[in-house]
Design a protein around this motif. Sequence first.
Motif, PDB file in Angstrom:
ATOM      1  N   GLY A 129     -40.543  34.210  13.665  1.00 56.03           N
ATOM      2  CA  GLY A 129     -40.526  35.295  12.687  1.00 56.03           C
ATOM      3  C   GLY A 129     -39.583  36.431  13.039  1.00 56.03           C
ATOM      4  O   GLY A 129     -39.604  37.479  12.393  1.00 56.03           O
ATOM      5  N   ARG A 130     -38.710  36.204  14.040  1.00 57.44           N
ATOM      6  CA  ARG A 130     -37.790  37.267  14.483  1.00 57.44           C
ATOM      7  C   ARG A 130     -36.864  37.729  13.364  1.00 57.44           C
ATOM      8  O   ARG A 130     -36.343  38.865  13.382  1.00 57.44           O
ATOM      9  N   ASP A 131     -36.656  36.892  12.351  1.00 56.19           N
ATOM     10  CA  ASP A 131     -35.745  37.243  11.263  1.00 56.19           C
ATOM     11  C   ASP A 131     -36.387  38.141  10.205  1.00 56.19           C
ATOM     12  O   ASP A 131     -35.761  38.488   9.190  1.00 56.19           O
ATOM     13  N   ALA A 132     -37.618  38.560  10.419  1.00 57.67           N
ATOM     14  CA  ALA A 132     -38.292  39.432   9.452  1.00 57.67           C
ATOM     15  C   ALA A 132     -37.544  40.756   9.312  1.00 57.67           C
ATOM     16  O   ALA A 132     -36.974  41.281  10.278  1.00 57.67           O
ATOM     17  N   LYS A 133     -37.553  41.312   8.106  1.00 62.67           N
ATOM     18  CA  LYS A 133     -36.916  42.603   7.872  1.00 62.67           C
ATOM     19  C   LYS A 133     -37.814  43.715   8.424  1.00 62.67           C
ATOM     20  O   LYS A 133     -39.014  43.715   8.181  1.00 62.67           O
ATOM     21  N   GLY A 134     -37.213  44.644   9.157  1.00 62.57           N
ATOM     22  CA  GLY A 134     -37.988  45.734   9.737  1.00 62.57           C
ATOM     23  C   GLY A 134     -38.030  45.683  11.254  1.00 62.57           C
ATOM     24  O   GLY A 134     -38.752  46.473  11.875  1.00 62.57           O
TER      25      GLY A 134
ATOM     26  N   GLU B 217     -42.766  36.593   0.291  1.00 61.28           N
ATOM     27  CA  GLU B 217     -41.969  36.864  -0.912  1.00 61.28           C
ATOM     28  C   GLU B 217     -40.780  37.772  -0.612  1.00 61.28           C
ATOM     29  O   GLU B 217     -39.680  37.558  -1.123  1.00 61.28           O
ATOM     30  N   THR B 218     -40.977  38.791   0.205  1.00 61.04           N
ATOM     31  CA  THR B 218     -39.910  39.770   0.463  1.00 61.04           C
ATOM     32  C   THR B 218     -39.234  39.606   1.815  1.00 61.04           C
ATOM     33  O   THR B 218     -38.145  40.133   2.036  1.00 61.04           O
TER      34      THR B 218
END
Length: 494
Positions: free
Chosen positions: A257-262, A377-378
């Motif tokens: 999940g390292r590519d998550a925004k934030g 979704e985001t």
Amino acid sequence: MGKPTGFLDYDRKDSDSIAPLERIENFDEFHVHLSEAEQRLQGARCMDCGVPFCQSGMVIKGAVSGCPLNNLIPEWNDLVYNGQWNEAVSRLLLTNNFPEFTSRVCPALCEKACTCGLNGDAVSVRENEYAVIENAYANGKMKAKVPSFRTSKRIAIVGSGPSGLAAADQLNKRGHNVTVYERSDRLGGLLMYGIPNMKLDKKIIERRIEIMKAEGVEFITNANVGDNIDAKDIINGYDAVILACGASNPRDINATGRDAKGIYFAVDFLKSTTKSLLDFNLIDDTYISAKGKNVIVIGGGDTGNDCVGTAIRHGCKSVTQIEMMPKLPETRAENNPWPEWPRVLKTDYGQEEAIAKFGNDPRVYETTIKEFYKNNETGELCGVQTVQVKFVNEDGKRVLKEVEGSEKFLEADMVLIAAGFLGSQKYVTDAFGVEVNARTNVATDLGSYSTNVDKVFTAGDMHRGQSLVVWAIREGRSVAKEVDKYLMGYTNLR
């Protein structure tokens, strides 16, 4: 040195700090310093100990004890006590180019080795240093001193952090013609964009650089050597080149999940805040904002603490600071005697502010991130899974292991990675053709600053790895001495 009985007559007294809930309303420096009379009494506490470990800068069990610059601490403490401020700043500047920086951001290795600290409170060396240099500015003693003689030698310094500035200052004093290239829009390197304003007001950096400019040092900003400026032109156009670009590769966290925004690197978060603060007083939307967010900081060092303090000033909803190491004891352990560096718990300004704001210490020990969760979704970050870790011995080696069943979910809208730096940036080392070691620091022989490329030298974090400002200044002074000898056949630099 000082008053013979001063350490018995006077207790240590530090400057006051503005209350946490008040100081988090702005990004100003928040210490209320002692009066001149009070500071002189602190100078009086410097005992005639005979062996001033404070200025030794020696390595004991892998950690430095005392000042790496070998500052003449007992001498200027005595001068402070006697009110001889002009003489004090002269002795201070003999070994330290930028006491206005170190007196604000150095962890005071000198104090941890102070003989008074063996059985009581150490002398307040760092605050005495602050008083000496700020008195010099206030009384007009810090003026440009243009060299009376110029050599024909031209030196390029790539990077305007503390090591590059120290090297430039030394070599300019020697009479060489120095040009400093800085890839950012402002000078100072990590001093400018890596340290928050409340720890080091940027006017302090600009004040000192203006003196250097008046003394003849040339500065060029927005000059990214190896990118928009050809490294070959630099090598061909100067008699010597010093690479002082810092350790600029942030260590990442490789988890699902390292590519998550934030998720941001601490250096990007801190730089965006400082740049917006200086350009627009934070009224624009160009900086990475923590306002209203649940923030998790990965890393327990100074940078992690700076992220905590900055996020609180943004108006974050909550902040948690995660570190893998165990919580340190509040006092020295038996196997960590003076004058070794004390491996004890330190609660810094950011943690103090978190305790005042949210009612609890933000630090969680012996923990790491196992997974980042994101909104499907985001793609926005919505939480993290942490896991406890322990160091265990396996075949004589200390190995980090997860504690089974210790996983925990934490809500998170922002994660700041403050896990340190890995070394120099490849595009710079490739452009100059310099060799790097296994840690990606620029390689040199032990005790030398010369690279494998003729007339190209290196210093600072790019050379030794991520370290302290005081060490960067020491490296800058040392490389200047080596470059001067290379150019002139001898050197009289300290």
